[in-house]
Design an enzyme around this catalytic site. Structure first.
Site: not given
Lengths: 152, 407
Positions: B203, B364, B200
């Protein structure tokens, strides 16, 4: 400090958030209700002891922001000694006030300090959360109420 | 190469007053602002070139198709993928992860298999795997995070990374803690047991150089809007062999090569995964954003963001009753914190009155919050257009907040 900020965080609110009243569980409550705001994780539990249809004692516990703590604290002061049937009309007035800023007819007492909340749409849910829990307690609903499943 | 103090004027949105004070935008981990180059690319596309892509014969369709596929080739270069065919457009990180779960995951996982995640994953890299586990009978495991310092407990990989692990999905940079994870090492460890990896990069992609070949990952995902691009466009990078073996997800136009009433044949990758008219303008805007970032240099951006985070961390740590989350050194460009006796939402509301945009909440990351024993934190996240002077002002505002709440 800025006007709008001091509208939102009135001295009464700061005081009640720092030193919440009736902040304890009740032994053998007649009713309990939980309010939960999944957006911020805030949680409150209301404990109610009834004598007939009168709220003889009401307390709360949980974690939350200054607004929700002060709202819960002032709610317990306001509801103690009231009849169950008075809660829903009071809820409606509080709801109107925090969403529009209109206090309406009749004295709301200290609860009127939440009128400034309407200028901060993101914080309306914080102020109204304890009142949703109170409504659930009156209606005898066991399941936690969430700010995301009821209208703010 | 432009210096960072020269690029403020590329971002018209930054030049405004909020609540009577100059805007300080410190919510970049949620979404970044857009430079003129991106706004103008969108504008130019809609003014001159707008048409549907693929199969069009007319001039505008040719232009739109070229720009759309040109953006794909740009994204491949941005990630150092081997070919543009390894880039699938999605709506963002979340949709990209759901795509992998619903195609690769459904085709490859069976009862008894394991999906290894970490305790610091965003809900978008957790919930799709929970759904996949329910669907396939696979089980989830989690690589632990070490307390407030927020590092992955890599020592536990020996135990957790068993041959039953078919997928190891983890974040590059934590959106709550700022931790920068050792992606190449984690990918290598996963490969040794034959597990597929998904990174992921939501960021990281816009903040540091991300090279999928050097990292050795199988899938990598990011969102356009966090890297100066428009909302609604994102990237799934997948190794070509994996993409080719995966079944399609959504059915419709563009993802087929031929259709009969009772059956169809799928298009080649990456189009097999792109049913329907895509976000053409989004891809074009993202192309402009990637060009913009690489002109500045992602290594320089990372150095700048980290310096602001270091400064903020150091200054915040001097405040009375502060609790800081994430690693003390080597963090990415964000700081998560709590002030004793002031709720995160109250910090954010008051900071907003000073023109400072922060985020407060669970980010989240609800399971991580539970683990840290908090319900929420306040977060300041930085980008290259932020300045040290803004960090100094932010610290002053935090002191004002403590005064306001009588802490």
């Amino acid at each position: 400090m800025f006007d709008e900020l001091s509208d939102l965080y009135q001295q009464v609110i700061l005081d009640h958030s720092k030193s919440p009243r009736n902040f304890r569980p009740l032994e053998q409550p007649s009713r309990t209700a939980q309010g939960h705001n999944p957006l911020c994780g805030d949680n409150i539990t209301l404990y109610v002891r009834l004598e007939g249809d009168v709220i003889a004692d009401i307390t709360f516990q949980g974690s939350g922001c200054a607004i929700s703590r002060a709202s819960a604290s002032l709610l317990t002061e306001s509801l103690k000694g009231r009849r169950l049937a008075e809660v829903k009309p009071l809820f409606d007035r509080i709801h109107e006030m925090v969403t529009t800023g209109q206090v309406g007819d009749g004295d709301l007492g200290k609860l009127a300090v939440f009128a400034g909340v309407h200028k901060f749409p993101a914080r309306v849910k914080c102020a109204i959360l304890p009142w949703h829990a109170a409504l659930a307690a009156v209606e005898g609903k066991g399941a936690p109420v969430s700010t995301e499943t009821v209208n703010p | 190469m432009p210096s960072f103090d020269q690029i403020r004027s590329d971002f018209p949105i930054l030049d405004q007053q909020v609540n009577g004070r100059p805007l300080i935008y410190f919510d970049n981990a949620a979404t970044s602002q857009k430079p003129l180059a991106v706004i103008e690319a969108l504008d130019a596309y809609y003014r001159r070139d707008n048409a549907n892509v693929h199969r069009g014969i007319h001039e505008l369709s040719n232009r739109a198709t070229q720009a759309y596929e040109g953006a794909r080739a740009r994204a491949a270069r941005f990630l150092n993928a081997r070919a543009p065919e390894e880039i699938v457009w999605t709506r963002g990180t979340t949709e990209a992860i759901n795509l992998v779960a619903n195609t690769w995951g459904v085709a490859n996982l069976k009862p008894g298999d394991r999906i290894l995640l970490t305790e610091m994953e965003h809900h978008s890299n957790l919930v799709p795997w929970q759904m996949l586990a329910q669907h396939t009978g696979a089980k989830l495991s989690f690589l632990p995070v070490t307390g407030d310092e927020g590092l992955l407990d890599v020592g536990q990989l020996d135990e957790l990374l068993t041959p039953a692990v078919k997928l190891f999905a983890f974040t590059h940079v934590s959106n709550t803690l700022g931790t920068v994870n050792p992606v190449a090492e984690l990918c290598q460890r996963a490969r040794a047991v034959g597990a597929v990896t998904l990174v992921d990069a939501a960021q990281s992609a816009g903040h540091l150089t991300v090279d999928v070949q050097a990292l050795g990952c199988d899938f990598l995902v990011f969102s356009g809007h966090k890297i100066c691009g428009p909302t609604g466009i994102g990237v799934l990078y997948g190794r070509r062999e994996l993409l080719e073996a995966m079944p399609p997800w959504q059915g419709g136009g563009d993802m087929i090569s031929s259709v009969d009433y009772y059956e169809s044949r799928w298009n080649t990758v990456p189009h097999k995964f792109e049913a329907g008219t895509p976000d053409i303008a989004g891809a074009i805007g993202l192309h402009a954003a990637m060009d913009y970032l690489d002109r500045l240099g992602r290594d320089r951006i990372f150095a700048h963001d980290r310096e602001l985070a270091r400064l903020a961390y150091e200054e915040l740590s001097r405040l009375k009753g502060i609790r800081l989350f994430g690693p003390k050194t080597g963090r990415g460009g964000l700081v998560s914190f709590l002030l004793e006796d002031v709720h995160a939402h109250d910090i954010v509301t008051v900071a907003d009155q000073f023109g400072v945009a922060l985020r407060g909440g669970h980010h989240c990351n609800q399971p991580l919050m539970k683990k840290l024993g908090v319900v929420s934190t306040a977060r300041a996240s930085f980008y290259f257009y932020n300045t040290a002077a803004e960090v100094t002002r932010f610290i002053e505002v935090m002191r004002e907040i403590q005064k306001f709440f009588g802490v």
